[in-house]
Enzyme design. Sequence first.
Site, PDB file in Angstrom:
ATOM      1  CB  CYS A  59      -0.941  -0.007   1.195  1.00  0.00           C
ATOM      2  SG  CYS A  59      -0.125  -0.214   2.799  1.00  0.00           S
ATOM      3  CG  HIS A  67      -4.305   0.441   4.202  1.00  0.00           C
ATOM      4  ND1 HIS A  67      -3.669  -0.509   3.425  1.00  0.00           N
ATOM      5  CD2 HIS A  67      -5.248   1.010   3.393  1.00  0.00           C
ATOM      6  CE1 HIS A  67      -4.223  -0.533   2.220  1.00  0.00           C
ATOM      7  NE2 HIS A  67      -5.173   0.391   2.180  1.00  0.00           N
ATOM      8  CG  ASN A 115      -7.754   1.128  -0.248  1.00  0.00           C
ATOM      9  OD1 ASN A 115      -6.545   0.970  -0.079  1.00  0.00           O
ATOM     10  ND2 ASN A 115      -8.652   0.484   0.479  1.00  0.00           N
TER      11      ASN A 115
END
Length: 334
Positions: A138, A276, A300
Site C-alpha cells: 500500500c 495502511h 485505495n
Amino acid sequence: MTPTVLLLILCFGVASGAQAHDPKLDAEWKDWKTKYAKSYSPKEEALRRAVWEENMRMIKLHNKENSLGKNNFTMKMNKFGDQTSEEFRKSIDNIPIPAAMTDPHAQNHVSIGLPDYKDWREEGYVTPVRNQGKCGSCWAFAAAGAIEGQMFWKTGNLTPLSVQNLLDCSKTVGNKGCQSGTAHQAFEYVLKNKGLEAEATYPYEGKDGPCRYRSENASANITDYVNLPPNELYLWVAVASIGPVSAAIDASHDSFRFYNGGIYYEPNCSSYFVNHAVLVVGYGSEGDVKDGNNYWLIKNSWGEEWGMNGYMQIAKDHNNHCGIASLASYPNIF
C-alpha cells in the site's frame, strides 16, 4: 489447556458452524466463491462458510442501521468475506510514525481562502485504481500516486509509475517490500536514486524481487519531499494547493474492510496508530459545509470493486479521524 482439548474445541467449532449454515445463503455463497476463485477442502469450507455468514450478518445489520439514520455509510461483501477480524488485522502491519511527525501541539485555526471542495481526479492528476493483491505494498502505491500527480503538474502527461520498482529497490532506505514500508521512505529512495521507472517498463508483480531498475528507463524524478505535521489543517492546505498527498490510516476495522459508500466514521478508529497507506486526492462535504459532514476523498489500492469504485470518503475535521493526518507527505518536482 492441553492440545487434545484445544483440538476438540476447534473441531467442535467447525462442526457447529457446518450445522448452523443458512441454506438461504447457498446461492450467494456459491456465487461469491466463483467471483473470487475460492476453493477449500471440505473441513476448511465449513469454517470459511461460517465466517462468511457471520460477516454477511454484520454487513446487513450495519446497512439496516444506516437506513434508520444511525450511521453515515454502507458496507458490502467483498473479497475479504472469508476472513475473521483477527486474520484481516494480521494482514496489515502497523506503520511506524517518526517522532518528528507526532507533535500534537501544532497550531489549529480556521484557514481563510482555501476552497471547500477539491477533487484532483477532475483535473487529470490521478491514475486508475489498481489492486495490490496479497502483497503489503500500500505504501508504494500511495507514494507512486503522489509522484504521478506532481509529474502531471510538471509535464502535462499522466503516466502510471512503477510500484514494483519501489518494492524491490527502496529497501536501501528502510522499506521492507511486501512486508511494510512508508511513502516518505519511498520518496527518499527516488530522490537518492534520481529516478523511478514507469509501470510499462517495470510492471507490478505483487511479490518481492531483486532490484532491476534501469536508469535509461526512468520516467519520473523528484526534487525533494515534505513530511507534514500531524494536523488536518496542514493536510487541507497541501491537498488544496499541491495535489494528491500520501497518507496512512487505521484500516484495521471490519467497517473499513467492507466499506461501500458514504462518509466513513468509525468510533473505534485510532488517530495515532496507522497500518495502511492511501492517497488523499481531494475533500468536500455532503450538504452545506457548515453542517459538519466534511470528508477526505482517499484512493485505495484494493481494486475498483472495493468501496466507491476504489475510493472512500472518510470523516474530515473530526480530530484527525483514523490518523489521516498522522503520516502525510508529498514530493516536490521543480
